[in-house]
Design a protein around this motif. Sequence first.
Motif, mmCIF file in Angstrom:
data_model
loop_
_atom_site.group_PDB
_atom_site.id
_atom_site.type_symbol
_atom_site.label_atom_id
_atom_site.label_comp_id
_atom_site.label_asym_id
_atom_site.label_seq_id
_atom_site.Cartn_x
_atom_site.Cartn_y
_atom_site.Cartn_z
ATOM 1 N N UNK A 1 1.765 -8.800 -9.308
ATOM 2 C CA UNK A 1 0.706 -8.083 -10.034
ATOM 3 C C UNK A 1 -0.659 -8.193 -9.348
ATOM 4 N N UNK A 2 -0.951 -9.355 -8.766
ATOM 5 C CA UNK A 2 -2.238 -9.534 -8.087
ATOM 6 C C UNK A 2 -2.346 -8.586 -6.885
ATOM 7 N N UNK A 3 -1.227 -8.383 -6.206
ATOM 8 C CA UNK A 3 -1.205 -7.479 -5.058
ATOM 9 C C UNK A 3 -1.425 -6.037 -5.520
ATOM 10 N N UNK A 4 -0.788 -5.661 -6.619
ATOM 11 C CA UNK A 4 -0.983 -4.309 -7.157
ATOM 12 C C UNK A 4 -2.446 -4.114 -7.522
ATOM 13 N N UNK B 1 0.824 -1.211 0.000
ATOM 14 C CA UNK B 1 0.000 0.000 0.000
ATOM 15 C C UNK B 1 0.857 1.259 0.000
ATOM 16 N N UNK B 2 1.890 1.273 0.820
ATOM 17 C CA UNK B 2 2.767 2.441 0.913
ATOM 18 C C UNK B 2 3.553 2.639 -0.381
ATOM 19 N N UNK B 3 4.011 1.554 -0.984
ATOM 20 C CA UNK B 3 4.756 1.656 -2.239
ATOM 21 C C UNK B 3 3.868 2.211 -3.346
ATOM 22 N N UNK B 4 2.642 1.712 -3.434
ATOM 23 C CA UNK B 4 1.707 2.196 -4.455
ATOM 24 C C UNK B 4 1.346 3.663 -4.199
ATOM 25 N N UNK B 5 1.092 4.016 -2.954
ATOM 26 C CA UNK B 5 0.769 5.399 -2.593
ATOM 27 C C UNK B 5 1.933 6.320 -2.943
ATOM 28 N N UNK C 1 -5.085 -5.554 -6.191
ATOM 29 C CA UNK C 1 -5.869 -5.376 -4.949
ATOM 30 C C UNK C 1 -5.649 -3.988 -4.342
ATOM 31 N N UNK C 2 -4.399 -3.552 -4.314
ATOM 32 C CA UNK C 2 -4.085 -2.240 -3.743
ATOM 33 C C UNK C 2 -4.735 -1.154 -4.585
ATOM 34 N N UNK C 3 -4.670 -1.293 -5.891
ATOM 35 C CA UNK C 3 -5.248 -0.310 -6.814
ATOM 36 C C UNK C 3 -6.742 -0.123 -6.539
ATOM 37 N N UNK D 1 0.148 -3.172 -15.705
ATOM 38 C CA UNK D 1 0.147 -3.628 -14.319
ATOM 39 C C UNK D 1 1.395 -4.476 -14.037
ATOM 40 N N UNK D 2 1.770 -5.291 -14.993
ATOM 41 C CA UNK D 2 2.951 -6.151 -14.859
ATOM 42 C C UNK D 2 4.215 -5.325 -14.617
#
Length: 155
Positions: free
Chosen positions: A144-147, A114-118, A149-151, A133-134
């Motif tokens: 990618x599945x985690x990204x 979450x912090x990395x994506x934010x 979900x976070x997205x 996404x990849x």
Amino acid sequence: MPKGAWLVQQGQVCQSLFFLLRGSCRYITQTEAGDERVVNLHIEHDWMADYTSLTAQKPAEGGILAQEECEVLELALASVHELIKVQPAFFQLGRLLELVQHPATSHSGQLSPDAAYQHLLTTRPQLLQKFSLKHIAALLQIAPETVSRVRKRWK
């Protein structure tokens, strides 16, 4: 420059600093097993180089690959040296080169997903629109599945 062309190949000595006018590029490394690791993603108006290779004139640890058709300006190292001779203020290009090598996401492997994506959303949101996404997942060093979900949580 056509899609799939290399500006710098892994193992080659980087001789130039590049400015991306149009298109997108990936700075990647290849492991001995042949796996690709995304180190940085570049879009319009980004500077690109392998800083260590350029400054030390040793083989590049990674390569810069055109993700799509690109328009790129090239500033050769010899030209940088000439500019510094003419105007010492150009010596400040060294600071620019350091920024090129150390992307805003360089600590993403140490952050929660979450912090990395934010952090990416805050510092370089254009990457999320330009790359798959990849590639975003590879840059953030998460699945990618985690990204995905976070997205969904950040929409």
